[in-house]
Design a protein around this motif. Structure first.
Motif, PDB file in Angstrom:
ATOM      1  N   VAL A  48      -5.365  -3.700  -2.853  1.00  7.94           N
ATOM      2  CA  VAL A  48      -4.492  -4.630  -2.138  1.00  7.94           C
ATOM      3  C   VAL A  48      -5.327  -5.711  -1.451  1.00  7.94           C
ATOM      4  CG1 VAL A  48      -2.804  -4.844  -0.256  1.00  7.94           C
ATOM      5  CG2 VAL A  48      -2.601  -2.986  -1.917  1.00  7.94           C
ATOM      6  N   PHE A  49      -6.497  -5.342  -0.928  1.00  7.89           N
ATOM      7  CA  PHE A  49      -7.398  -6.345  -0.346  1.00  7.89           C
ATOM      8  C   PHE A  49      -7.758  -7.422  -1.363  1.00  7.89           C
ATOM      9  CE2 PHE A  49     -12.039  -7.188  -0.735  1.00  7.89           C
ATOM     10  CZ  PHE A  49     -12.097  -8.291   0.117  1.00  7.89           C
ATOM     11  N   VAL A  50      -8.177  -7.015  -2.556  1.00 11.66           N
ATOM     12  CA  VAL A  50      -8.606  -7.990  -3.557  1.00 11.66           C
ATOM     13  C   VAL A  50      -7.442  -8.905  -3.939  1.00 11.66           C
ATOM     14  CG1 VAL A  50      -9.503  -8.311  -5.893  1.00 11.66           C
ATOM     15  CG2 VAL A  50     -10.441  -6.504  -4.438  1.00 11.66           C
ATOM     16  N   GLU A  51      -6.262  -8.340  -4.118  1.00 15.76           N
ATOM     17  CA  GLU A  51      -5.106  -9.155  -4.492  1.00 15.76           C
ATOM     18  C   GLU A  51      -4.664 -10.047  -3.325  1.00 15.76           C
ATOM     19  OE1 GLU A  51      -2.312  -7.704  -7.305  1.00 15.76           O
ATOM     20  OE2 GLU A  51      -4.161  -7.984  -8.448  1.00 15.76           O
ATOM     21  N   PHE A  52      -4.739  -9.528  -2.113  1.00 17.84           N
ATOM     22  CA  PHE A  52      -4.400 -10.289  -0.916  1.00 17.84           C
ATOM     23  C   PHE A  52      -5.371 -11.443  -0.720  1.00 17.84           C
ATOM     24  CE2 PHE A  52      -3.945  -9.768   4.002  1.00 17.84           C
ATOM     25  CZ  PHE A  52      -3.071 -10.846   4.070  1.00 17.84           C
ATOM     26  N   ALA A  53      -6.640 -11.207  -1.048  1.00 14.73           N
ATOM     27  CA  ALA A  53      -7.663 -12.242  -0.877  1.00 14.73           C
ATOM     28  C   ALA A  53      -7.358 -13.480  -1.717  1.00 14.73           C
ATOM     29  CB  ALA A  53      -9.038 -11.686  -1.246  1.00 14.73           C
ATOM     30  N   ALA A  54      -6.681 -13.291  -2.832  1.00 15.61           N
ATOM     31  CA  ALA A  54      -6.339 -14.429  -3.686  1.00 15.61           C
ATOM     32  C   ALA A  54      -5.423 -15.409  -2.963  1.00 15.61           C
ATOM     33  CB  ALA A  54      -5.685 -13.936  -4.973  1.00 15.61           C
ATOM     34  N   PHE A  65     -11.110  -2.247   7.401  1.00 15.68           N
ATOM     35  CA  PHE A  65     -11.839  -2.999   8.425  1.00 15.68           C
ATOM     36  C   PHE A  65     -12.620  -4.171   7.847  1.00 15.68           C
ATOM     37  CE2 PHE A  65     -15.569  -3.658  11.205  1.00 15.68           C
ATOM     38  CZ  PHE A  65     -14.902  -4.042  12.358  1.00 15.68           C
ATOM     39  N   GLU A  66     -13.350  -3.937   6.763  1.00 15.83           N
ATOM     40  CA  GLU A  66     -14.188  -4.986   6.190  1.00 15.83           C
ATOM     41  C   GLU A  66     -13.424  -5.888   5.222  1.00 15.83           C
ATOM     42  OE1 GLU A  66     -18.022  -3.552   4.727  1.00 15.83           O
ATOM     43  OE2 GLU A  66     -17.727  -1.706   5.877  1.00 15.83           O
ATOM     44  N   GLY A  67     -12.335  -5.372   4.670  1.00 11.20           N
ATOM     45  CA  GLY A  67     -11.592  -6.126   3.685  1.00 11.20           C
ATOM     46  C   GLY A  67     -10.271  -6.679   4.189  1.00 11.20           C
ATOM     47  N   LEU A  68      -9.294  -5.815   4.376  1.00 10.71           N
ATOM     48  CA  LEU A  68      -7.951  -6.266   4.744  1.00 10.71           C
ATOM     49  C   LEU A  68      -7.929  -7.019   6.068  1.00 10.71           C
ATOM     50  CD1 LEU A  68      -6.069  -3.094   3.559  1.00 10.71           C
ATOM     51  CD2 LEU A  68      -5.659  -5.401   2.685  1.00 10.71           C
ATOM     52  N   ALA A  92     -15.039 -11.234   3.989  1.00  7.45           N
ATOM     53  CA  ALA A  92     -14.376 -10.872   2.741  1.00  7.45           C
ATOM     54  C   ALA A  92     -15.319 -11.012   1.546  1.00  7.45           C
ATOM     55  CB  ALA A  92     -13.132 -11.736   2.539  1.00  7.45           C
ATOM     56  N   HIS A  93     -16.088 -12.096   1.501  1.00  9.87           N
ATOM     57  CA  HIS A  93     -17.043 -12.271   0.408  1.00  9.87           C
ATOM     58  C   HIS A  93     -18.092 -11.163   0.418  1.00  9.87           C
ATOM     59  CE1 HIS A  93     -15.708 -15.980  -1.437  1.00  9.87           C
ATOM     60  NE2 HIS A  93     -15.560 -16.547  -0.247  1.00  9.87           N
ATOM     61  N   ARG A  94     -18.548 -10.790   1.594  1.00 10.86           N
ATOM     62  CA  ARG A  94     -19.533  -9.698   1.673  1.00 10.86           C
ATOM     63  C   ARG A  94     -18.935  -8.397   1.158  1.00 10.86           C
ATOM     64  NH1 ARG A  94     -21.067 -12.122   6.724  1.00 10.86           N
ATOM     65  NH2 ARG A  94     -19.767 -10.635   7.866  1.00 10.86           N
ATOM     66  N   PHE A  95     -17.666  -8.164   1.484  1.00 15.99           N
ATOM     67  CA  PHE A  95     -17.078  -6.889   1.066  1.00 15.99           C
ATOM     68  C   PHE A  95     -16.855  -6.832  -0.439  1.00 15.99           C
ATOM     69  CE2 PHE A  95     -13.545  -3.663   0.936  1.00 15.99           C
ATOM     70  CZ  PHE A  95     -14.357  -2.587   1.279  1.00 15.99           C
ATOM     71  N   LEU A  96     -16.603  -7.968  -1.071  1.00 15.58           N
ATOM     72  CA  LEU A  96     -16.537  -7.971  -2.529  1.00 15.58           C
ATOM     73  C   LEU A  96     -17.865  -7.494  -3.123  1.00 15.58           C
ATOM     74  CD1 LEU A  96     -14.636 -11.313  -3.233  1.00 15.58           C
ATOM     75  CD2 LEU A  96     -13.744  -8.994  -3.542  1.00 15.58           C
ATOM     76  N   ARG A 140       0.841  -1.206   0.000  1.00 15.81           N
ATOM     77  CA  ARG A 140       0.000   0.000   0.000  1.00 15.81           C
ATOM     78  C   ARG A 140       0.868   1.246   0.000  1.00 15.81           C
ATOM     79  NH1 ARG A 140      -3.866  -0.616   5.006  1.00 15.81           N
ATOM     80  NH2 ARG A 140      -4.410   1.499   4.342  1.00 15.81           N
ATOM     81  N   ALA A 141       1.878   1.268   0.854  1.00 13.25           N
ATOM     82  CA  ALA A 141       2.762   2.425   0.918  1.00 13.25           C
ATOM     83  C   ALA A 141       3.572   2.569  -0.364  1.00 13.25           C
ATOM     84  CB  ALA A 141       3.688   2.313   2.134  1.00 13.25           C
ATOM     85  N   ARG A 142       4.026   1.437  -0.932  1.00 18.76           N
ATOM     86  CA  ARG A 142       4.775   1.500  -2.189  1.00 18.76           C
ATOM     87  C   ARG A 142       3.941   2.119  -3.298  1.00 18.76           C
ATOM     88  NH1 ARG A 142       6.243  -3.846  -1.106  1.00 18.76           N
ATOM     89  NH2 ARG A 142       5.037  -4.628  -2.880  1.00 18.76           N
TER      90      ARG A 142
END
Length: 211
Positions: A177-183, A104-107, A146-150, A16-18
């Motif tokens: 980053v959440f979506v990619e992390f979820a993978a 909160f809801e994703g990461l 995580a599914h709900r947040f998608l 995220r910072a990068r």
């Protein structure tokens, strides 16, 4: 100005910072911390950040900023162009709201899954220097969250090109980053998430997505 950035190329939080650094074209002296082999717990790194986490950005004045919130805020103030935290009262409020929701809801949901189900993280259910045992039920709760947040993201992005409105922001970075992390835990958007898919394509086209 010499800025030192403590990073880990494989971890989601420093990514995220990068991405913010890349969007703002800020040059830093990067120091890689090997999380897999526990370098974050070394005496040398504890002197930088006693919480034993990355990212850390050390300002030219020698101040160590040890979380994404403080790093993003400092970069926004020192390098205001392009703005990534909103430009007016309402847009700034929207960025803050969607950034919080992405965190909160994703990461946090994915962190619950990974840290409470991975054998490699046994006894490390929370980041930091203290041992914390896993709770398998939290992994299941995290998957549901995580599914709900998608679904939430897809609904929101059906109404607006970026999460906070017309401009790309730190909220989009956190959600991306959440979506990619979820993978990592085999959670991905469904074929019905058309708006989310279009947004993902737009974010992945930005140079910062490869940072």
């Amino acid at each position: 100005m010499t800025i030192i950035f403590y990073d880990c190329a494989t971890a989601p939080s420093p990514r995220r910072a990068r991405m913010i650094l890349a969007e703002k074209r800020v040059e830093v002296r990067r120091v890689e911390i090997d999380l897999r082999n526990g370098e974050q717990f070394s005496e040398q790194f504890r002197a930088v950040n006693p919480a034993c986490t990355v990212p850390v950005l050390v300002t030219p004045e020698g101040e160590a900023l040890c979380d994404n919130a403080s790093i993003a805020r400092w970069l926004e103030e020192v390098y205001p162009d392009p703005p990534l935290m909103g430009t007016g009262p309402l847009e700034k409020a929207r960025v803050a709201e969607w950034l919080w929701r992405a965190e909160f809801e994703g990461l946090m949901a994915i962190m619950e899954v990974l840290r409470n189900s991975s054998r490699a993280m046994a006894g490390r259910a929370l980041p930091g220097p203290h041992a914390v045992e896993q709770i398998p039920e939290l992994a299941e709760r995290g998957r549901a969250r995580a599914h709900r947040f998608l679904d939430v993201l897809d609904t929101r992005l059906g109404d607006t090109p970026w999460l906070a409105g017309d401009a790309f922001s730190v909220a989009d970075i956190a959600a991306f980053v959440f979506v990619e992390f979820a993978a990592w835990v085999k959670i991905a958007p469904s074929g019905n998430h058309d708006a989310l898919a279009g947004w993902l394509e737009a974010v992945r086209a930005r140079p910062s997505a490869s940072a």
